[in-house]
Design a protein around this motif. Sequence first.
Motif, PDB file in Angstrom:
ATOM      1  N   SER A  40     -16.700   2.345  -5.367  1.00 45.38           N
ATOM      2  CA  SER A  40     -17.315   2.571  -4.045  1.00 45.38           C
ATOM      3  C   SER A  40     -17.642   4.013  -3.804  1.00 45.38           C
ATOM      4  N   GLY A  41     -17.297   4.903  -4.735  1.00 44.09           N
ATOM      5  CA  GLY A  41     -17.616   6.316  -4.596  1.00 44.09           C
ATOM      6  C   GLY A  41     -16.528   7.096  -3.902  1.00 44.09           C
ATOM      7  N   LEU A  42     -15.389   6.463  -3.549  1.00 44.01           N
ATOM      8  CA  LEU A  42     -14.301   7.153  -2.875  1.00 44.01           C
ATOM      9  C   LEU A  42     -13.065   7.167  -3.774  1.00 44.01           C
ATOM     10  N   PRO A  43     -12.243   8.240  -3.678  1.00 39.96           N
ATOM     11  CA  PRO A  43     -11.004   8.277  -4.459  1.00 39.96           C
ATOM     12  C   PRO A  43     -10.071   7.128  -4.043  1.00 39.96           C
ATOM     13  N   LEU A  44      -9.191   6.753  -4.977  1.00 39.25           N
ATOM     14  CA  LEU A  44      -8.248   5.643  -4.718  1.00 39.25           C
ATOM     15  C   LEU A  44      -7.324   5.976  -3.552  1.00 39.25           C
ATOM     16  N   ARG A  45      -6.917   7.293  -3.456  1.00 40.01           N
ATOM     17  CA  ARG A  45      -6.037   7.683  -2.347  1.00 40.01           C
ATOM     18  C   ARG A  45      -6.723   7.420  -1.015  1.00 40.01           C
ATOM     19  N   LEU A 101      -6.768   3.670  -0.199  1.00 35.42           N
ATOM     20  CA  LEU A 101      -5.466   3.182   0.233  1.00 35.42           C
ATOM     21  C   LEU A 101      -5.150   3.622   1.656  1.00 35.42           C
ATOM     22  N   ARG A 102      -5.470   4.904   1.975  1.00 39.12           N
ATOM     23  CA  ARG A 102      -5.194   5.383   3.332  1.00 39.12           C
ATOM     24  C   ARG A 102      -6.056   4.648   4.357  1.00 39.12           C
ATOM     25  N   ASN A 103      -7.310   4.389   3.986  1.00 38.44           N
ATOM     26  CA  ASN A 103      -8.168   3.664   4.930  1.00 38.44           C
ATOM     27  C   ASN A 103      -7.622   2.267   5.205  1.00 38.44           C
ATOM     28  N   GLU A 104      -7.105   1.615   4.171  1.00 41.06           N
ATOM     29  CA  GLU A 104      -6.548   0.275   4.384  1.00 41.06           C
ATOM     30  C   GLU A 104      -5.289   0.326   5.253  1.00 41.06           C
ATOM     31  N   ILE A 105      -4.476   1.386   5.045  1.00 38.19           N
ATOM     32  CA  ILE A 105      -3.300   1.555   5.899  1.00 38.19           C
ATOM     33  C   ILE A 105      -3.713   1.795   7.340  1.00 38.19           C
ATOM     34  N   ASP A 106      -4.774   2.634   7.509  1.00 31.34           N
ATOM     35  CA  ASP A 106      -5.264   2.894   8.871  1.00 31.34           C
ATOM     36  C   ASP A 106      -5.758   1.618   9.523  1.00 31.34           C
ATOM     37  N   ASP A 107      -6.413   0.772   8.741  1.00 30.47           N
ATOM     38  CA  ASP A 107      -6.909  -0.492   9.308  1.00 30.47           C
ATOM     39  C   ASP A 107      -5.752  -1.374   9.778  1.00 30.47           C
ATOM     40  N   LEU A 108      -4.615  -1.272   9.108  1.00 35.08           N
ATOM     41  CA  LEU A 108      -3.495  -2.125   9.468  1.00 35.08           C
ATOM     42  C   LEU A 108      -2.736  -1.629  10.694  1.00 35.08           C
ATOM     43  N   LEU A 138       2.058   5.802  -7.618  1.00 33.59           N
ATOM     44  CA  LEU A 138       0.961   6.284  -8.460  1.00 33.59           C
ATOM     45  C   LEU A 138       0.960   7.806  -8.522  1.00 33.59           C
ATOM     46  N   SER A 139       0.539   8.305  -9.645  1.00 31.77           N
ATOM     47  CA  SER A 139       0.468   9.766  -9.843  1.00 31.77           C
ATOM     48  C   SER A 139      -0.777  10.332  -9.143  1.00 31.77           C
ATOM     49  N   ASN A 140      -0.812  11.666  -9.033  1.00 33.70           N
ATOM     50  CA  ASN A 140      -1.954  12.323  -8.368  1.00 33.70           C
ATOM     51  C   ASN A 140      -3.257  12.076  -9.120  1.00 33.70           C
ATOM     52  N   ILE A 141      -3.157  12.017 -10.428  1.00 37.08           N
ATOM     53  CA  ILE A 141      -4.389  11.794 -11.221  1.00 37.08           C
ATOM     54  C   ILE A 141      -4.946  10.409 -10.925  1.00 37.08           C
ATOM     55  N   GLU A 142      -4.036   9.416 -10.864  1.00 34.68           N
ATOM     56  CA  GLU A 142      -4.481   8.040 -10.577  1.00 34.68           C
ATOM     57  C   GLU A 142      -5.027   7.931  -9.177  1.00 34.68           C
ATOM     58  N   LEU A 143      -4.408   8.633  -8.211  1.00 34.86           N
ATOM     59  CA  LEU A 143      -4.881   8.557  -6.836  1.00 34.86           C
ATOM     60  C   LEU A 143      -6.210   9.289  -6.656  1.00 34.86           C
ATOM     61  N   SER A 144      -6.491  10.278  -7.504  1.00 39.42           N
ATOM     62  CA  SER A 144      -7.757  11.044  -7.379  1.00 39.42           C
ATOM     63  C   SER A 144      -8.899  10.367  -8.101  1.00 39.42           C
ATOM     64  N   LEU A 184       0.841  -1.213   0.000  1.00 40.12           N
ATOM     65  CA  LEU A 184       0.000   0.000   0.000  1.00 40.12           C
ATOM     66  C   LEU A 184       0.868   1.253   0.000  1.00 40.12           C
ATOM     67  N   GLN A 185       1.945   1.248   0.782  1.00 41.15           N
ATOM     68  CA  GLN A 185       2.836   2.409   0.801  1.00 41.15           C
ATOM     69  C   GLN A 185       3.496   2.610  -0.556  1.00 41.15           C
ATOM     70  N   ARG A 186       3.870   1.506  -1.192  1.00 42.61           N
ATOM     71  CA  ARG A 186       4.495   1.610  -2.504  1.00 42.61           C
ATOM     72  C   ARG A 186       3.512   2.221  -3.514  1.00 42.61           C
ATOM     73  N   GLN A 187       2.232   1.824  -3.441  1.00 39.72           N
ATOM     74  CA  GLN A 187       1.249   2.372  -4.384  1.00 39.72           C
ATOM     75  C   GLN A 187       1.078   3.870  -4.169  1.00 39.72           C
ATOM     76  N   LEU A 188       1.039   4.304  -2.918  1.00 40.03           N
ATOM     77  CA  LEU A 188       0.881   5.738  -2.649  1.00 40.03           C
ATOM     78  C   LEU A 188       2.062   6.543  -3.177  1.00 40.03           C
TER      79      LEU A 188
END
Length: 971
Positions: A922-927, A930-937, A911-917, A904-908
Amino acid sequence: MTSIFDQYEQASQSSQRTKPVTEPMVSSGYINMLMEDNTPMFSKSKMMLKNLSDAITHAAVCNDYLVLAMANGNLFRLNLKKPDRGEEIQYSKFVQPNSKLTGIFLDPLGHHLLMAFTSKKKDGYPELIYLHQSSSKYKLVSKSRNYEVTEVGWNWENTSEVNTGPILLGTSQGHIIETELEADSDKTFTASHPYWREIFDIGKGTDMPITGIQFHRVNNTSRYFIFITTPTRLYQFMGQAVMKDNKPSLQSLFYSYLTIPETGFQEIPSTLKYSKLQFFDKNDVPKTFAWLTEPGIFYGQLDPTSQQNSNSLFTQGALISYPTDGDEPENAPLSFVLTEFHVLLMYSDRVKVISLISQELVFEDRYSEAQGKLKNIVRDAKKRTIWAITDKCVFRYKVVREERNLWIIYSDKEQFDLAKEYCYNNPAYIDVINVKQAELLFNKGEYEKSAAIFADTQKSFETICLKFLEIDQINALKVYLEKRLETLKEDEKTLISMLVIWMTELYLSQLGLLRRTGKQDTEEYHQIQSNFEVFLLHPKVAKCMQHVKSVVYDLMASHGDKLNLIKLTIINEDYESVVAQYISKKSYLEAIDTLKTLKRPELFYQFAATLMEESPKHTVNALISQGARLSPSKLLPAFLSCKNDEAHVSEIIRYLEFILQHFNVRDKAIHNYLLTLYVEHDHEALMMYLSRQGQDVTMVNYDVHYALRLCREKNLSEACVKLSALLGLWDSAVELALQVSLTLAKSIADMPEQTELRRQLWLNIAENVITKNQDMQEAMTFLEECPLIKIEDILPFFSDVITIDHFRQPICDSLQENNNQIEEMKAEMEEAIAAAEYVRAEIQSFRNRSVTVLVSDVCCLCDIALLLRPFYLFPCGHKFHSDCLMQETLPILTPARRNKLSDLQRQLSVLSNIELSTVTSSGLPLREILRNEIDDLIASECIFCGEYMINCIDKPFINDEDWEKVMKEWE
C-alpha cells in the motif's frame, strides 16, 4: 472369746431367720441361680454404752441423736456419730416433787426435746419441759400447766435448729393445741412460745387421751391432712391451712369440723389405755400408716388426694392380727415399728416381726433377763435405723433386703404382676412364678392365656404340647408354638423349621375342617385365615420359608388349599409361578390383578403376549395403570404377536396413545409402530398424528421415509403430500397435492421460507390450473392470493387465442407499479449523489483544519499534562493520553476486537525495527499500518461524545468499591 450369753443370743436370732424358698423348680432346669439369700433379713447388734447411772425408763432416737430417761431422774444424751461423748443431765430438780415422767418426745431433727410430767398427788399439776440439743438447761412451757401432754405432732418440714415451727400437742383430755417453741437465751427458765391456742377438742370433757398425732402437707400445696389416734379411735382431718412466712396455721383446718357431727373416724374397740400411730415415708412422702390397737395392727395405704371422692385419707385398710403364742392368742404389744413391708412388734421380753403382705410371723427375737425388759422400740425416720431399748441396754436392728421374699407371698396370693416386680429380674424366680400362673390359668380353662405364659417358662416343650393336645386345644397350642418361635434365635434353624411346618399344618387342618363342614363364610374361618396370613408374614417364618417352601407347598397341595398356596408364593416372591398358575386355569383376570399388585415389570413383559391375546382390554388397563414403570419398546413383541383384528388393534393403539400423551415417549420404534397401525386402520387419526408431530423434520419422532413409503403403498395421497413437504420435496408435494385439492396445493406452496421457491411453486400451481381451465377469473384470483406473481408471469400460460383486452386492467396496474419503482430509484440516486458531495466537501475542509495544543492542556481522564506522553486529540476538543484511552476503551470492546488489539500490540513489540520499517504494497511502512489499525480500534470515536457514552447512561458515577472512600471524603 465369745461369751456363753452372746452365743445363746446369736443362736436365738438365727433360729428365727426367714424360711428358705421351698417352691418346686418345675421348669426344665437349665437355669442355675442361687434361690436363697442366706443373709439374715433382721439382725440385732448391741450398742456399748458406758456409765449409765440407773435403769432406763424412756427413750427417743432421731437423726442419729439418742435420748434416754432413767429412773434416778437423769437424762442421758448421745450423738451416735460420736458414741464416746455421752452426757447425763438431771431433770428431777427442775420439776415439782412427786412428778412422774410420762413421755419424752424428740423432733425429727433431734434438736428439740419435750418431756411430759404428771403429778402423783391430786393437788399437783402436769408440766411440760423443753430442752434444746445444744443446751443443758431445762425450760418450762408455762402455758402447759392445765394440760397433761400425751403426744406431740412434729412439723416434718421444719429445718430450723432454733425453733420447732408449728407443732400440735395432744392431751389426756383430748385437746389439740397448736404452738411453736423457740430456743431463746439460757438465762430464762421458761421456754418461749409465740402463741398457744387450743384448736380442737376430741374428748369434749371426757378422758380421751391422744395417743398419736401426724400431720403432713399435700403435694407442696396449702392443704394439710392430720391423723389423730386415741386408744379406740383413728381421726382424719384435711383442709386448707393459712400460710404465713411459709409456716402453716392449722387452726383454720378444723373450722369445717366444728359444725358437723363426729363421723370421720375409724373406731376399733379396745380395753387398752394406750395405742400407737406410725407413718412410713418414701422420698419424704408418707406412703403407709399403722395403728396399734388391742385386736391388731390397723394398716393402710395413704392417699390424701382420694378425699375428694370419699371421706377416707387411706385405701386398702386392713386389720392385721397378732401372732399366736403356741395355741394361745398373743396379747397386744407394748410398742411397734413400721417398715416398708414389715411391722416389728415389741413385747416385754421379745420382738416379733410380721409381714404386712402375708400377715405371717417371719422373725422372732427373745430377750433374756440379763438383757433386761424392753421399754421401747423406735425408728429413726431420718436415718432409717431401728432401735430397741431395754431397761439396761440399747440394741440396733439391721434390716437387709426385707423385700426378698415378697415374690413368694404375692405368688401365693395369685398377684403375679407384683410377684414379678419384686423378683428384680431373677430368671429363676420369674420362671417359678410363670409356671404357677400358667398352671392356674390352665385349670381355670383360660387356655390361650395359659399357653402364652407357658411359652415364657423353661418347662419341657413336649410336656406342654401334650398338655394342650390331650384336651384338643389347638388354638392354645398355636399360641404356645408361636411364642416359642419368637424366642428362638436365628441360628436355631432346625427348631424354627420344625415349628413353622407344624404350625402351618395346624392352620391348614383347621381351615380344611371348616371348609368340609361348609363353614368357610363364618367369622371363625375368616379369623383363622387372617391369623394364618399374619403368621406367614412373620420375619422368621418368611425367612424359614426360603428353605422349606417346597415342603410347605406340598403340604398345602395335599390339603387342596390353592388360595393360601397362591398367597404363599406371593410372600415368597415366586411371582412367575403364581401368574402361570392363574393362566393355566384360564383365570386371566386374576393373573392380571396379580401382576398389578406385584409391580414387577419383567413379569409383564413375560406374560403380556398371552394376556393380550386372551383379554386385550383388561391387559391394556393394567399396562396403563403401571405408567412409566413399563418400557413400551419391551412390550412391542407382545403387541406384534397379537391378532390383527379390530379389538386387539384398538387396544394397542389406546395404550400407545396414552404413553405418548402422558410420558412424551420419543422412541422411534414406538412411533413407527403406531404410525403403521394408523396407516392400516385409522386414516383420520393418521392425519391428526402427522399434524401434532409438526413440519420440522428434525423434531419428528418417526421415520419420515418409512412413513412416506407406507402411505404410498396404501395410496394415502394427503399423507404423502404432508410427508413430501416435510422432506423438502416441494415440487412433488405440490404436484401430488394438485391431485387431491387445489386448497391443499396452495397451503403447501405457502410453506417454504425462501421467497423465490414460494413464487416458483405458485407459478407451478398457476400453470397447472390455467393450462387446464384457461379461466380468466381464476387467474385474477391467483394474482390476488399471491403478491409474488405478476401478470407478466402468468401470460405465457394462456393460449394464443386469448386477447390482451382481457388483461387490460392488470397490465395497466403492473405498468403503473413499475413506473413508481423507477421514480423511487431515481430519488434514491439523487440523495446518494448529494451525500457523496457533502462527504467530499467535509474531507477537503479537514485537510486545512488544525488545532492548537497548549502546554497547560491535560488529559481528560487522568488530569496529567497532555504533552508528557503520546496522546489523541478529537475534533470535539477532548484530549486523552494514548495509554489512558486504551485502558478506558479496552473493557467495552467486543472479544474479537479485543483479541485483534492484543495481536497488533504484540506485533509492534515483537517485530524488529527493520521489519516494521518495511514498506508494504500500500506504500506505507508496516509500523504505520499497525498503528492505524490500533487507532481504528481504540480511537474510532470520542468516548465522551460517541455511542459509548450513550450506552453507559445507566452506569453509576461511583463504583461500589469506591463508595466508602467517597463517603469519607464528603464527611
